[in-house]
Scaffold this motif. Structure first.
Motif, PDB file in Angstrom:
ATOM      1  N   GLY A 291       4.473 -50.803 -33.864  1.00 48.65           N
ATOM      2  CA  GLY A 291       6.077 -50.425 -33.659  1.00 48.65           C
ATOM      3  C   GLY A 291       5.988 -48.962 -33.144  1.00 48.65           C
ATOM      4  N   GLY A 292       7.293 -48.577 -32.892  1.00 46.62           N
ATOM      5  CA  GLY A 292       7.773 -47.271 -32.256  1.00 46.62           C
ATOM      6  C   GLY A 292       8.575 -47.297 -31.197  1.00 46.62           C
ATOM      7  N   TYR A 293       9.848 -47.080 -31.214  1.00 44.60           N
ATOM      8  CA  TYR A 293      10.770 -47.399 -30.259  1.00 44.60           C
ATOM      9  C   TYR A 293      11.636 -46.423 -29.641  1.00 44.60           C
ATOM     10  CZ  TYR A 293       9.358 -51.598 -32.353  1.00 44.60           C
ATOM     11  OH  TYR A 293       8.471 -52.823 -32.866  1.00 44.60           O
ATOM     12  N   ASP A 294      11.145 -45.090 -29.798  1.00 44.09           N
ATOM     13  CA  ASP A 294      11.560 -43.965 -29.076  1.00 44.09           C
ATOM     14  C   ASP A 294      10.633 -43.565 -28.153  1.00 44.09           C
ATOM     15  OD1 ASP A 294      11.641 -40.970 -28.462  1.00 44.09           O
ATOM     16  OD2 ASP A 294      13.722 -40.997 -29.711  1.00 44.09           O
ATOM     17  N   ALA A 295      10.621 -43.747 -26.896  1.00 47.00           N
ATOM     18  CA  ALA A 295       9.285 -43.367 -26.008  1.00 47.00           C
ATOM     19  C   ALA A 295       8.920 -42.069 -25.911  1.00 47.00           C
ATOM     20  CB  ALA A 295       9.890 -43.580 -24.566  1.00 47.00           C
ATOM     21  N   GLN A 296       9.479 -40.841 -26.398  1.00 46.51           N
ATOM     22  CA  GLN A 296       9.062 -39.649 -26.260  1.00 46.51           C
ATOM     23  C   GLN A 296       8.347 -39.404 -27.560  1.00 46.51           C
ATOM     24  OE1 GLN A 296       9.392 -36.679 -23.805  1.00 46.51           O
ATOM     25  NE2 GLN A 296       7.460 -36.704 -25.159  1.00 46.51           N
ATOM     26  N   ALA A 297       9.030 -39.812 -28.821  1.00 45.53           N
ATOM     27  CA  ALA A 297       8.294 -39.812 -30.071  1.00 45.53           C
ATOM     28  C   ALA A 297       6.806 -40.469 -29.896  1.00 45.53           C
ATOM     29  CB  ALA A 297       9.280 -40.263 -31.061  1.00 45.53           C
ATOM     30  N   LEU A 298       7.017 -41.742 -29.488  1.00 46.29           N
ATOM     31  CA  LEU A 298       5.866 -42.612 -29.463  1.00 46.29           C
ATOM     32  C   LEU A 298       4.834 -42.001 -28.686  1.00 46.29           C
ATOM     33  CD1 LEU A 298       4.635 -45.220 -30.173  1.00 46.29           C
ATOM     34  CD2 LEU A 298       5.411 -46.411 -28.219  1.00 46.29           C
ATOM     35  N   HIS A 299       5.012 -41.257 -27.413  1.00 49.27           N
ATOM     36  CA  HIS A 299       3.956 -40.691 -26.679  1.00 49.27           C
ATOM     37  C   HIS A 299       3.457 -39.577 -27.633  1.00 49.27           C
ATOM     38  CE1 HIS A 299       3.117 -36.806 -24.570  1.00 49.27           C
ATOM     39  NE2 HIS A 299       2.540 -37.563 -23.680  1.00 49.27           N
ATOM     40  N   ASP A 300       4.229 -38.641 -28.173  1.00 45.23           N
ATOM     41  CA  ASP A 300       3.990 -37.425 -29.103  1.00 45.23           C
ATOM     42  C   ASP A 300       2.918 -37.887 -30.291  1.00 45.23           C
ATOM     43  OD1 ASP A 300       5.126 -36.156 -27.197  1.00 45.23           O
ATOM     44  OD2 ASP A 300       6.735 -35.642 -28.708  1.00 45.23           O
ATOM     45  N   ASN A 301       3.230 -39.113 -30.922  1.00 41.25           N
ATOM     46  CA  ASN A 301       2.711 -39.759 -32.177  1.00 41.25           C
ATOM     47  C   ASN A 301       1.609 -40.248 -31.923  1.00 41.25           C
ATOM     48  OD1 ASN A 301       4.906 -38.621 -33.504  1.00 41.25           O
ATOM     49  ND2 ASN A 301       6.028 -40.795 -33.582  1.00 41.25           N
ATOM     50  N   ILE A 302       1.464 -41.033 -30.712  1.00 43.10           N
ATOM     51  CA  ILE A 302       0.240 -41.767 -30.364  1.00 43.10           C
ATOM     52  C   ILE A 302      -0.968 -40.448 -30.186  1.00 43.10           C
ATOM     53  CG2 ILE A 302      -1.104 -42.821 -28.724  1.00 43.10           C
ATOM     54  CD1 ILE A 302       1.190 -44.651 -28.427  1.00 43.10           C
ATOM     55  N   GLN A 303      -0.399 -39.276 -29.255  1.00 41.35           N
ATOM     56  CA  GLN A 303      -1.331 -38.355 -28.977  1.00 41.35           C
ATOM     57  C   GLN A 303      -1.803 -37.562 -30.347  1.00 41.35           C
ATOM     58  OE1 GLN A 303      -0.432 -36.008 -25.438  1.00 41.35           O
ATOM     59  NE2 GLN A 303      -1.896 -34.416 -26.111  1.00 41.35           N
ATOM     60  N   ALA A 304      -0.829 -37.259 -31.249  1.00 45.78           N
ATOM     61  CA  ALA A 304      -1.292 -36.724 -32.450  1.00 45.78           C
ATOM     62  C   ALA A 304      -2.197 -37.351 -33.184  1.00 45.78           C
ATOM     63  CB  ALA A 304       0.074 -36.592 -33.463  1.00 45.78           C
ATOM     64  N   CYS A 305      -2.175 -38.597 -33.103  1.00 51.38           N
ATOM     65  CA  CYS A 305      -3.407 -39.506 -33.671  1.00 51.38           C
ATOM     66  C   CYS A 305      -4.759 -39.541 -32.984  1.00 51.38           C
ATOM     67  CB  CYS A 305      -2.946 -41.004 -33.706  1.00 51.38           C
ATOM     68  SG  CYS A 305      -1.778 -41.308 -35.078  1.00 51.38           S
ATOM     69  N   LEU A 306      -4.692 -39.454 -31.722  1.00 51.21           N
ATOM     70  CA  LEU A 306      -5.615 -39.210 -30.979  1.00 51.21           C
ATOM     71  C   LEU A 306      -6.381 -37.870 -31.134  1.00 51.21           C
ATOM     72  CD1 LEU A 306      -4.695 -40.837 -27.661  1.00 51.21           C
ATOM     73  CD2 LEU A 306      -6.516 -41.640 -28.952  1.00 51.21           C
ATOM     74  N   ALA A 307      -5.485 -36.831 -31.255  1.00 51.75           N
ATOM     75  CA  ALA A 307      -5.970 -35.492 -31.657  1.00 51.75           C
ATOM     76  C   ALA A 307      -6.888 -35.493 -32.888  1.00 51.75           C
ATOM     77  CB  ALA A 307      -4.934 -34.630 -31.723  1.00 51.75           C
TER      78      ALA A 307
END
Length: 344
Positions: A291-307
């Protein structure tokens, strides 16, 4: 020994034709991530090609009924199929197989390399889908299919950690009596689908662990659970690969939940998980989007995990730190005793 920097294998599938008017689970969730296909944020990321999952892949965890149901529902065109509401369109049967295939491609690459890290960035999500029915926005259980596939290809034990704000009832039910698969979920208490109680699955103590988090749970509460529950569990379980049901709806901006994690929280959680995979799971770890339903937050959070997966420390954070609501914590001591976890 901590490995050298290694590639991070990724797939991307936004299921553009699996969309329903006004529904939060839509391709718009990944609109800010899609440009990464041409310009990935970290050079360690390697994009993989993938194909739809085969029926034989799906049938490792689902029964034939769910495939028949999805195929027939998709033929009917766009409509809701449960009260969550979960929907299908004419494209949804194919979309479900593609999401599962995107997850399998990363898992199988990691297995073929002997070690590795990965992130299947795909939709529709999967952890609510049970053996015989789609539910909760989920059509097929992508992570469960990949975990069962890993066991079928020779791993004796794998572990699934689910930090989506909603309990992964489907994953728990699918592996309820499978001794080779462990499942641990942190989720917001009393939220949909109403499962995942602390005392559930008494037959699988030490293998299936549920940690219901109080409403407005903050980063400190979550990080405490990772240190006091998740880490000792993995130390003792003996998993050879770690699968992460990576839902980002616990972020404080999410419209469907009331927990208050921030983007840095997801980075810290991911760092912990990568280190645990290196130490206890033969450096094998796969994140799969839930899940994750705020597009901006989802972008940032996925990138944080990728980092964290790429051993980087920089990532965007458009919303900033958690508002810092005081929050309660789950009864960690009870969970430790219930599952006989070893304290460090």
């Amino acid at each position: 020994m901590k490995p050298e920097k290694i590639p991070v294998y990724c797939t991307f599938y936004d299921a553009p034709e699996h969309v329903f008017p006004g529904h939060p689970e839509s391709p718009q969730r990944l609109q800010l991530v899609k440009p990464w296909l041409q310009d990935p944020p970290y050079p360690e990321m390697v994009w993989l090609n993938f194909m739809p999952a085969l029926a034989s892949d799906v049938l490792r965890v689902h029964n034939a009924t769910i495939l028949q149901t999805l195929q027939a529902a998709s033929r009917r065109g766009s409509h809701e199929i449960d009260s969550a509401p979960t929907y299908v369109t004419e494209a949804s049967y194919h979309a479900a197989l593609m999401a599962a295939g995107a997850t399998l491609a990363v898992s199988r690459r990691i297995l073929s390399e002997g070690r590795g890290r990965g992130f299947a960035i795909m939709r529709p999500p999967g952890h609510h889908a049970e053996a015989d029915r789609p539910m909760g926005f989920c059509l097929l259980n992508n992570l469960a299919i990949a975990a069962a596939d890993a066991v079928a290809h020779g791993l004796e034990k794998v572990a699934i950690i689910d930090f989506d704000a909603h309990h992964g009832n489907g994953t728990e039910a699918i592996f309820s009596h499978h001794p080779g698969v462990g499942y641990l979920s942190l989720h917001e208490e009393y939220l949909y689908p109403g499962t995942g109680h602390q005392n559930s699955a008494p037959h699988a103590r030490g293998r299936i662990i549920n940690v219901p988090m109080p409403s407005f749970a903050n980063p400190a509460a979550y990080l405490g659970v990772f240190q006091q529950v998740v880490k000792p569990w993995l130390m003792g379980f003996g998993a050879e690969m770690l699968f992460i049901s990576a839902g980002f709806d616990a972020h404080f901006s999410d419209p469907l939940t009331s927990t208050t994690l921030d983007t840095d929280s997801f980075y810290q959680i991911s760092k912990i998980l990568v280190e645990l995979a290196d130490d206890y799971c033969q450096s094998r770890i796969l994140f799969g989007l839930e899940g994750g339903y705020d597009a901006q937050a989802l972008h940032d959070n996925i990138q944080a995990c990728l980092a964290a997966l790429c051993e980087r420390s920089t990532f965007p954070d458009h919303y900033g730190p958690s508002p810092g609501h005081p929050s309660g914590s789950p009864d960690v001591e009870k969970i430790i005793a219930l599952h006989q976890l070893r304290k460090e």
